[in-house]
Enzyme design. Structure first.
Site, mmCIF file in Angstrom:
data_model
loop_
_atom_site.group_PDB
_atom_site.id
_atom_site.type_symbol
_atom_site.label_atom_id
_atom_site.label_comp_id
_atom_site.label_asym_id
_atom_site.label_seq_id
_atom_site.Cartn_x
_atom_site.Cartn_y
_atom_site.Cartn_z
ATOM 1 N N GLY A 128 -14.993 3.216 -29.422
ATOM 2 C CA GLY A 128 -14.540 2.638 -28.165
ATOM 3 C C GLY A 128 -15.191 3.360 -27.012
ATOM 4 N N PRO A 176 -15.940 5.471 -23.636
ATOM 5 C CA PRO A 176 -15.458 6.809 -23.277
ATOM 6 C C PRO A 176 -14.151 6.706 -22.493
ATOM 7 C CG PRO A 176 -17.705 6.448 -22.481
ATOM 8 C CD PRO A 176 -17.260 5.175 -23.101
ATOM 9 N N GLY A 177 -13.273 7.634 -22.738
ATOM 10 C CA GLY A 177 -12.037 7.681 -21.961
ATOM 11 C C GLY A 177 -10.950 6.741 -22.420
ATOM 12 N N GLY A 192 -9.222 7.209 -25.010
ATOM 13 C CA GLY A 192 -8.160 7.981 -25.655
ATOM 14 C C GLY A 192 -8.409 8.308 -27.120
ATOM 15 N N HIS A 234 -13.960 -20.021 -21.736
ATOM 16 C CA HIS A 234 -14.947 -19.859 -22.799
ATOM 17 C C HIS A 234 -14.278 -19.296 -24.062
ATOM 18 C CE1 HIS A 234 -19.116 -18.679 -24.214
ATOM 19 N NE2 HIS A 234 -18.355 -17.899 -24.960
ATOM 20 N N GLU A 235 -13.519 -18.214 -23.880
ATOM 21 C CA GLU A 235 -12.859 -17.587 -25.031
ATOM 22 C C GLU A 235 -11.753 -18.478 -25.581
ATOM 23 O OE1 GLU A 235 -14.431 -15.238 -26.261
ATOM 24 O OE2 GLU A 235 -15.603 -14.669 -24.509
ATOM 25 N N ASP A 284 -23.679 -16.258 -28.786
ATOM 26 C CA ASP A 284 -23.096 -17.315 -29.616
ATOM 27 C C ASP A 284 -24.203 -18.182 -30.203
ATOM 28 O OD1 ASP A 284 -20.568 -16.530 -28.894
ATOM 29 O OD2 ASP A 284 -20.398 -17.999 -27.259
HETATM 30 P P1 ADP Z 1 -12.240 9.611 -25.415
HETATM 31 O O1 ADP Z 1 -12.114 10.671 -26.465
HETATM 32 O O2 ADP Z 1 -12.011 8.239 -25.945
HETATM 33 O O3 ADP Z 1 -13.464 9.702 -24.577
HETATM 34 P P2 ADP Z 1 -10.031 10.997 -24.263
HETATM 35 O O4 ADP Z 1 -9.046 10.980 -25.360
HETATM 36 O O5 ADP Z 1 -10.804 12.253 -24.097
HETATM 37 O O6 ADP Z 1 -11.034 9.791 -24.389
HETATM 38 O O7 ADP Z 1 -9.298 10.616 -22.914
HETATM 39 C C1 ADP Z 1 -9.384 11.402 -21.779
HETATM 40 C C2 ADP Z 1 -8.053 11.503 -21.099
HETATM 41 O O8 ADP Z 1 -7.658 10.266 -20.548
HETATM 42 C C3 ADP Z 1 -6.952 11.874 -22.057
HETATM 43 O O9 ADP Z 1 -6.871 13.248 -22.224
HETATM 44 C C4 ADP Z 1 -5.733 11.313 -21.359
HETATM 45 O O10 ADP Z 1 -5.295 12.190 -20.377
HETATM 46 C C5 ADP Z 1 -6.278 10.068 -20.695
HETATM 47 N N1 ADP Z 1 -6.041 8.881 -21.524
HETATM 48 C C6 ADP Z 1 -6.995 8.110 -22.097
HETATM 49 N N2 ADP Z 1 -6.422 7.078 -22.773
HETATM 50 C C7 ADP Z 1 -5.096 7.226 -22.644
HETATM 51 C C8 ADP Z 1 -3.961 6.488 -23.121
HETATM 52 N N3 ADP Z 1 -4.099 5.402 -23.866
HETATM 53 N N4 ADP Z 1 -2.735 6.929 -22.797
HETATM 54 C C9 ADP Z 1 -2.580 8.026 -22.041
HETATM 55 N N5 ADP Z 1 -3.600 8.763 -21.573
HETATM 56 C C10 ADP Z 1 -4.852 8.367 -21.835
HETATM 57 ZN ZN ZN Z 2 -18.789 -16.951 -26.747
#
Ligand code: ADP
Ligand code: ZN
Length: 631
Positions: free
Chosen positions: A211, A213-214, A216, A431-432, A510
């Site tokens: 997934g 970045p960021g 979770g 579309h979806e 598609d």
């Molecule tokens: P990834 O590893 O996918 O890059 P991280 O787990 O390092 O992302 O996410 C970074 C920060 O963002 C986490 O430490 C958290 O604080 C916040 N975060 C990301 N997704 C969530 C979520 N679903 N719920 C709560 N906090 C989240």
């Molecule tokens: Zn499509």
């Protein structure tokens, strides 16, 4: 596999030995020359004093070495040293840069300070040879099993984090319920290995979290460890490559050894694509990286799933991973973590909003609506930025305006979240919805829908995912026809609801998919009456138009016409289905526009005319493979 076994890591170790030893020898030798004369320059003869006098005693270098145990403090300035002995006697001494000295002083518990009147570089330069000698001897005498790269690996330990500082649990993860559910099984296994063992159940050894970045991934991995109350070890793929050949291999061995010693536990490897990139994709023949990957594969094959080590890998580039990593017994389970949808974003915002002071008129649902494409990390950051803005603006609590400012700042930030125009969003929803409706129409012949979303991923503006019921090895003709209609239904919906002058390039993939399937059916699988049971195009590579081998000009033309015909039929079919169900498709599209993501069940409910339940059914998705129909 046999090949991997043989390759092991003999070569790089030899190479690395010399790479390291030669510079060490050279530097150490230089060091000895430059400081050698000082070493012999002993000053005043030794005067042994047992009575503490106010005048400092002079100690020779050999005295210092001999009486190192008695030395309490030593202040070093260049070659001069002074300090006190354990009995309080002050002393002056001339010292040389001898490795023995440091060890002896350290053994005796002396506290050493180096006078800071020398510049950092001067001091470093003086002590460097000693340090290098120590390192060098230590490496040499570390026993046969170690080898240099191994020792270096322990010297630069991979950032191994054990998570007992503050336990992360699923409560800290919001908005990605179905993913949590999917990973619950692993928690369960870690908690109660015996239950699974008794049943002979096979538990995944490796789970790949993929997934953006960021989203979770790291957080989830930590939470799994926290829930199961087992240690959490984390390393990053980028730690495994270095200037020293063979380092990666050694580090992989090290972390797996550590994990096995501490089982049950979670071993988390972030950025696994840094090690596990497709071999064909490497720009140059990076032998070291390949060795590291091989070692990872060996380790993953080498422990039985019952040891209780679960390896979680994270990546945002699954497509770049070497397929060997994804084979059974390795990362054979994949969990895709989507960017959060509307309700997911609201839940995440709520989680973090509880930790700051927020004005009562701030509507988190509104904020969620305006933050399509934000990851969990972005949302956390949003609240943080809003709080900062509030402070700067002199507010006592975070206002809607602070939230807006923060949002704009993040959207223009380094991650450049794509701001999708409402028009595009609407078109994508239809579309979806087209894909989804036609999929459901053919539910009896094709795989059920897993979900539909208008949250962008990569270049795709949205997508419909299917869940394979079983591992199919072949498709029926009816299934092929249905699949073609489903693929072309996105474009068909655009035409029906927006008019044929408003159609977009969004159906690119598609069309590519449909063409590939039609071509395969006609030229390779013998599904076309017109062409018959002839393999016309044996050198086809993924639907790219290669010259038809084994075919006359006439056959080639017939093949082209037949493919066109199949696609046209499918397109008409999709248009037919959709235009006969305009109201339902529209309802589906609007629902999608509102909620951004709909699960398979929700789609079925909407089509059946029931109001989709507001509460998300946290359906578990047992997927190893998902067919993804990109927009
Ligand atoms: P990834 O590893 O996918 O890059 P991280 O787990 O390092 O992302 O996410 C970074 C920060 O963002 C986490 O430490 C958290 O604080 C916040 N975060 C990301 N997704 C969530 C979520 N679903 N719920 C709560 N906090 C989240
Ligand atoms: Zn499509």
């Amino acid at each position: 596999m046999a090949k991997i076994g043989k390759l092991k890591n003999k070569m790089p170790r030899d190479k690395s030995t010399w790479l390291l030893v030669i510079p060490v020898l050279i530097i150490a030798a230089l060091g000895l020359f430059s400081f050698g004369d000082n070493g012999g320059m002993l000053q005043t003869p030794a005067t042994e004093t047992t009575v503490a006098t106010s005048r400092p005693v002079e100690l020779s270098f050999s005295d210092v070495l001999r009486r190192a145990k008695e030395i309490k403090t030593m202040n070093i300035r260049g070659n001069d040293a002074s300090g006190t002995l354990d009995d309080g006697t002050k002393y002056n001494a001339v010292i040389a840069y001898d490795p023995e000295l440091l060890t002896k002083l350290a053994d005796g518990g002396a506290s050493i300070s180096i006078d800071s009147s020398k510049s950092f570089w001067e001091r470093t330069a003086m002590w460097l040879p000693i340090i290098l000698w120590i390192v060098f001897f230590w490496l040499i005498f570390r026993g046969p099993r170690g080898g240099i790269s191994r020792s270096i690996a322990s010297q630069n330990p991979t950032k191994i984090t054990t998570g007992n500082s503050k336990k992360t649990t699923f409560k800290d993860v919001a908005g990605i319920e179905s993913e949590k559910q999917e990973l619950m099984e692993i928690v369960d296994f870690l908690k109660d290995k015996e239950k699974y063992r008794a049943l002979g159940a096979r538990v995944p050894r490796g789970v790949l979290l993929s997934g953006e970045p960021g989203t979770g991934k790291t957080l989830l991995a930590r939470a799994i460890a926290g829930e199961a109350n087992v240690p959490f070890f984390a390393a990053s793929g980028s730690d495994f490559s270095g200037i020293i050949v063979g380092l990666g291999v050694a580090k992989i061995k090290e972390i797996f050894e550590m994990a096995k010693r501490n089982a049950p536990c979670i071993l988390f490897i972030d950025e696994i694509d840094a090690i596990g990139q497709k071999r064909s994709m490497q720009i140059h023949n990076d032998q070291d990286r390949e060795q590291t990957l091989n070692q990872l594969l060996i380790e993953m094959d080498g422990f039985s799933s019952n040891t209780g080590v679960i390896v979680l890998g994270a990546t945002n580039r699954v497509d770049m991973l070497d397929p060997a990593l994804l084979r059974p017994g390795r990362f054979d389970r994949q969990v895709y973590i989507d960017l959060p949808d509307l309700s997911g974003r609201r839940d995440i915002l709520k989680l973090y909003a509880d930790r700051v002071k927020i004005a009562s008129d701030v509507d988190l649902m509104d904020v969620a609506r305006g933050t399509t494409g934000f990851s969990g990390a972005d949302l956390e950051n949003l609240l943080n930025e809003a709080a900062l803005h509030a402070v700067r603006a002199g507010h006592t609590e975070i206002t809607t305006n602070d939230m807006d400012e923060a949002r704009d700042k993040i959207m223009m930030g380094p991650r450049k979240i794509r701001n999708i125009r409402d028009d595009d969003k609407k078109l994508t929803a239809f579309h979806e919805a087209g894909h989804a409706f036609v999929s459901q129409h053919y539910a009896n012949v094709t795989d059920p829908i897993h979900k539909a979303t208008i949250i962008p991923r990569g270049r795709a503006l949205g997508m419909v995912q299917h869940l394979p019921v079983d591992d199919k090895v072949s498709m029926t003709l009816a299934e092929v026809r249905a699949q073609l209609s489903i693929s072309l239904a996105g474009r068909a919906a655009e035409e029906i609801f927006f008019g044929s002058d408003k159609i977009t390039t969004g159906a690119e993939s598609d069309i590519a998919n449909a063409t590939r399937l039609a071509r395969y059916s006609v030229t390779t699988a013998g599904l076309s009456d017109k062409i018959g049971l002839v393999a016309v195009n044996q050198s086809s590579t993924f639907g790219t138009r290669t010259a038809l081998e084994n075919a006359s000009e006439k056959t080639a033309e017939a093949v082209d016409a037949e493919i066109q015909n199949w696609l046209k039929t499918a397109h008409n079919d999709a248009k037919n289905i959709l235009s006969h169900n305009r109201a339902t498709v529209e309802r589906l599209a609007n629902e999608l526009l509102q909620r951004e993501t709909l699960t398979g069940d929700e789609i079925r409910e909407i089509i059946a005319g029931k109001k989709a339940t507001a509460k998300r059914a946290t359906k578990t998705a047992k997927t190893t493979k998902r067919k993804v129909a990109k927009k």
